[in-house]
Design a protein around this motif. Structure first.
Motif, mmCIF file in Angstrom:
data_model
loop_
_atom_site.group_PDB
_atom_site.id
_atom_site.type_symbol
_atom_site.label_atom_id
_atom_site.label_comp_id
_atom_site.label_asym_id
_atom_site.label_seq_id
_atom_site.Cartn_x
_atom_site.Cartn_y
_atom_site.Cartn_z
ATOM 1 N N LEU A 133 21.648 35.665 100.704
ATOM 2 C CA LEU A 133 20.294 35.415 101.195
ATOM 3 C C LEU A 133 20.288 34.227 102.154
ATOM 4 N N ARG A 134 19.536 34.353 103.245
ATOM 5 C CA ARG A 134 19.320 33.253 104.189
ATOM 6 C C ARG A 134 17.814 33.051 104.330
ATOM 7 N N ARG A 135 17.384 31.806 104.375
ATOM 8 C CA ARG A 135 15.946 31.569 104.502
ATOM 9 C C ARG A 135 15.463 31.955 105.892
ATOM 10 N N GLU A 136 14.296 32.566 105.946
ATOM 11 C CA GLU A 136 13.650 32.858 107.218
ATOM 12 C C GLU A 136 13.176 31.532 107.800
ATOM 13 N N ARG A 137 13.330 31.331 109.101
ATOM 14 C CA ARG A 137 13.209 29.996 109.686
ATOM 15 C C ARG A 137 11.858 29.695 110.325
ATOM 16 N N THR A 138 10.890 30.615 110.274
ATOM 17 C CA THR A 138 9.636 30.390 111.000
ATOM 18 C C THR A 138 8.495 29.925 110.109
ATOM 19 N N GLY A 139 8.787 29.540 108.862
ATOM 20 C CA GLY A 139 7.758 28.950 108.021
ATOM 21 C C GLY A 139 7.187 29.850 106.951
ATOM 22 N N TYR A 140 7.593 31.104 106.908
ATOM 23 C CA TYR A 140 7.084 32.028 105.900
ATOM 24 C C TYR A 140 7.994 32.039 104.678
ATOM 25 N N GLN A 141 7.437 32.448 103.519
ATOM 26 C CA GLN A 141 8.263 32.622 102.328
ATOM 27 C C GLN A 141 8.944 33.983 102.431
ATOM 28 N N ALA A 142 10.001 34.003 103.218
ATOM 29 C CA ALA A 142 10.759 35.227 103.453
ATOM 30 C C ALA A 142 12.229 34.867 103.551
ATOM 31 N N VAL A 143 13.079 35.867 103.371
ATOM 32 C CA VAL A 143 14.515 35.677 103.506
ATOM 33 C C VAL A 143 15.060 36.751 104.429
ATOM 34 N N VAL A 144 16.258 36.493 104.937
ATOM 35 C CA VAL A 144 17.000 37.483 105.705
ATOM 36 C C VAL A 144 18.242 37.806 104.888
ATOM 37 N N VAL A 145 18.550 39.093 104.755
ATOM 38 C CA VAL A 145 19.625 39.500 103.857
ATOM 39 C C VAL A 145 20.371 40.686 104.444
ATOM 40 N N ARG A 146 21.654 40.764 104.123
ATOM 41 C CA ARG A 146 22.451 41.924 104.520
ATOM 42 C C ARG A 146 22.337 42.999 103.459
ATOM 43 N N ASP A 147 22.158 44.234 103.898
ATOM 44 C CA ASP A 147 22.080 45.387 103.004
ATOM 45 C C ASP A 147 23.021 46.442 103.574
ATOM 46 N N GLY A 148 24.284 46.415 103.123
ATOM 47 C CA GLY A 148 25.282 47.289 103.731
ATOM 48 C C GLY A 148 25.537 46.852 105.166
ATOM 49 N N ARG A 149 25.345 47.760 106.119
ATOM 50 C CA ARG A 149 25.521 47.431 107.539
ATOM 51 C C ARG A 149 24.176 47.146 108.201
ATOM 52 N N TYR A 150 23.161 46.878 107.401
ATOM 53 C CA TYR A 150 21.843 46.537 107.923
ATOM 54 C C TYR A 150 21.531 45.074 107.609
ATOM 55 N N ILE A 151 20.716 44.458 108.458
ATOM 56 C CA ILE A 151 20.163 43.135 108.174
ATOM 57 C C ILE A 151 18.657 43.316 108.071
ATOM 58 N N ARG A 152 18.087 42.840 106.971
ATOM 59 C CA ARG A 152 16.660 43.044 106.723
ATOM 60 C C ARG A 152 15.944 41.706 106.559
ATOM 61 N N ARG A 153 14.682 41.674 106.974
ATOM 62 C CA ARG A 153 13.802 40.549 106.671
ATOM 63 C C ARG A 153 12.961 40.955 105.466
ATOM 64 N N VAL A 154 12.964 40.117 104.429
ATOM 65 C CA VAL A 154 12.317 40.463 103.167
ATOM 66 C C VAL A 154 11.244 39.434 102.846
#
Length: 382
Positions: A133-154
């Motif tokens: 998990l990586r924190r989303e950087r624009t101020g929202y309570q969201a993360v960026v994560v790898r899902d297989g060969r996809y990258i998703r914002r959660v």
């Protein structure tokens, strides 16, 4: 496309030491760490440490200020609100609110450490399987994560996980459709081929809301905007290292050892004999897949990728398989300027980047006790 120089410009890794916490000789209880499973900074320079009760499960979050003084602890083992059954990862947002990934969901804590809510997964029996998990950087309570060969914002601001695809990375293998699962034999069929030296999807979040990622054996760092559209590719003409028979042998042995360690802790409690037989058959199938693993011909050039607090890129290059020495780390700007390279063996990739050039390195003392050293980067490489 931005083509960068092939020649390395050496950088000094002589950074100012700010503080050091953790030791087998520590007197204060808060500083006696078991195993650090995650760490991160907030915008005030406070460092958050996810400390485990053992190698698999978190027991608490420890917070220290920008000078290394203890601020607070929060969280504990258990099954109640804000308690960890098997916490594995930590995300720290700018305002000091945090997220701990647990097997049964994600615990979200307010900036002062008070428990706010548990966010549930919507599929896979509700079990958390997301990693990196990586924190989303624009101020929202969201993360960026790898899902297989996809990258998703959660989105983690609701009671259930809400995610959307940001990037579909290049896939070196043709995707296959998972077979329908009707009985246990179908479960065994889900154990696929194992590949060595497959190019990983390496990524980190950018302050602009996009991501930087690498998805091939080549030195090609792709940057996206907040919508996921690729805006720039940074390349260096560095060739991948050819995989030798010795490298294949060492990688297979390493993966088998990892599998043995994982399987040693895979069975908990006292399952019925029929269930135990099925579990053992599945584990045997996984071991056989590793023993018969196939290999890609080249070792990917890029081994790790992180984004600093200010938004520069740190790109670690691979060393020969089996080497314990950290690889050379290139520092790039997101607009395509090459700043320089920390030579191989000079510096590890930091565990976390913070404001004002703060970086945290996770080490261990002579007794294997976790030690966290915080240093301050020079302005040039932040």
């Amino acid at each position: 496309m931005v083509d960068l120089t092939a020649e390395d410009l050496p950088l000094s890794a002589d950074f100012e030491s700010v503080y050091r916490v953790g030791s087998a000789d520590a007197v204060a209880e808060w500083e006696q760490f078991s195993t650090i499973l995650g760490l991160g900074f907030d915008a005030a320079g406070r460092l958050y440490l996810l400390d485990g009760t053992d190698m698999r499960a978190a027991g608490r979050v420890v917070v220290v200020d920008a000078s290394g003084r203890h601020v607070r602890n929060f969280g504990r083992p258990g099954e109640g609100p804000g308690e960890f059954q098997r916490g594995t990862e930590l995300v720290v947002w700018r305002d000091g609110s945090t997220l701990v990934a647990d097997i049964a969901g994600y615990h979200v804590f307010a900036a002062g450490g008070a428990f706010e809510r548990r966010v549930r997964e919507t599929g896979g029996f509700g079990v958390v399987t997301r990693r990196g998990l990586r924190r989303e950087r624009t101020g929202y309570q969201a993360v960026v994560v790898r899902d297989g060969r996809y990258i998703r914002r959660v989105d983690m601001s609701l009671e259930e996980v809400q995610g959307r695809m940001l990037v579909e990375a290049w896939n070196p293998r043709a995707p296959t459709e998972a077979p329908p699962i009707v009985d246990f034999e179908d479960v065994l069929n889900t154990v696929g081929e194992e590949w060595g030296f497959e190019p990983e999807v390496l990524f980190d979040a950018l302050p602009t809301g996009g991501v930087a990622f690498s998805d091939s054996s080549a030195y090609a760092i792709k940057l996206t905007d907040a919508s996921g559209s690729i805006s720039r590719i940074l390349r260096r003409p560095l060739r991948p290292m050819a995989v030798t028979e010795g490298m294949k042998r060492e990688e297979r042995e390493r993966r088998l050892e990892e599998e043995r360690i994982r399987q040693a802790t895979a069975i908990e409690g006292d399952p019925p004999p029929q269930v135990l037989t099925m579990i053992n058959r599945y584990l045997e199938a996984q071991t056989a897949a590793v023993e018969n693993m196939r290999f890609y011909p080249d070792l990917p050039v890029v081994a790790a990728l992180r984004v600093t607090w200010e938004g520069n890129l740190w790109v670690e290059r691979s060393t020969e398989a089996g080497s314990s020495e950290p690889g050379a780390i290139d520092v790039l700007t997101p607009d395509g300027h090459y700043i320089g390279t920390f030579p191989a063996g000079r510096i590890e990739m930091p565990g976390a980047f913070g404001p004002d050039g703060l970086v945290a390195f996770l080490e261990a003392d002579e007794f294997g006790v976790p030690v966290i050293t915080v240093r301050r980067l020079t302005q040039k490489v932040r």
